[in-house]
Design a protein around this motif. Sequence first.
Motif, short mmCIF file in Angstrom:
data_model
loop_
_atom_site.label_atom_id
_atom_site.label_comp_id
_atom_site.label_asym_id
_atom_site.label_seq_id
_atom_site.Cartn_x
_atom_site.Cartn_y
_atom_site.Cartn_z
N MET A 139 2.35 1.49 -3.49
CA MET A 139 1.26 2.41 -4.40
C MET A 139 1.15 3.71 -4.71
O MET A 139 0.87 4.24 -4.93
N TYR A 140 1.02 3.82 -2.79
CA TYR A 140 0.66 5.53 -2.91
C TYR A 140 1.74 6.62 -3.12
O TYR A 140 1.80 7.58 -3.30
N ALA A 141 3.31 5.74 -2.87
CA ALA A 141 4.01 7.01 -3.37
C ALA A 141 4.07 7.14 -4.80
O ALA A 141 5.10 8.29 -5.16
N ASN A 183 1.10 -1.18 0.41
CA ASN A 183 0.09 0.00 -0.02
C ASN A 183 0.43 1.10 -0.54
O ASN A 183 0.78 2.16 -0.48
N PHE A 184 1.72 1.10 0.64
CA PHE A 184 2.98 2.50 0.88
C PHE A 184 3.34 2.60 -0.56
O PHE A 184 3.82 3.40 -0.92
N ARG A 186 2.43 14.43 -8.66
CA ARG A 186 3.25 15.50 -8.60
C ARG A 186 4.19 15.63 -9.82
O ARG A 186 5.21 16.66 -9.32
N ALA A 204 1.05 6.86 -7.03
CA ALA A 204 0.19 7.15 -7.01
C ALA A 204 0.72 8.94 -6.79
O ALA A 204 0.60 9.86 -7.65
N ARG A 205 1.33 9.27 -6.19
CA ARG A 205 2.00 10.23 -5.68
C ARG A 205 2.66 11.23 -6.22
O ARG A 205 2.73 12.49 -6.91
#
Length: 80
Positions: free
Chosen positions: A24-26, A21-22, A33, A28-29
């Motif tokens: 995938m979050y990174a 999850n971390f 950005r 997407a972020r």
Amino acid sequence: MESNHAVLGAVIFILMILLANFVMYAIARGAARSDQKGFLEILGKSIHTATKPKDNSMDELRRKVEELEKGKKEQTGDSE
């Protein structure tokens, strides 16, 4: 002893899910950005390039079907 192994396996499984999850979050972020383009533009281009080869294959299939139909018409015309 077996319960210790089960708990250890469960903890490892939970840590793997949290790590995934971390990551995938990174991802997407980072995409959101991006200095080059907006998130929706990046997403749109990735979707558009994914469908492009499908269109080419469909065009090829359409041409083959047309060729077969022409051949079928020619064969039926010769027999009459």
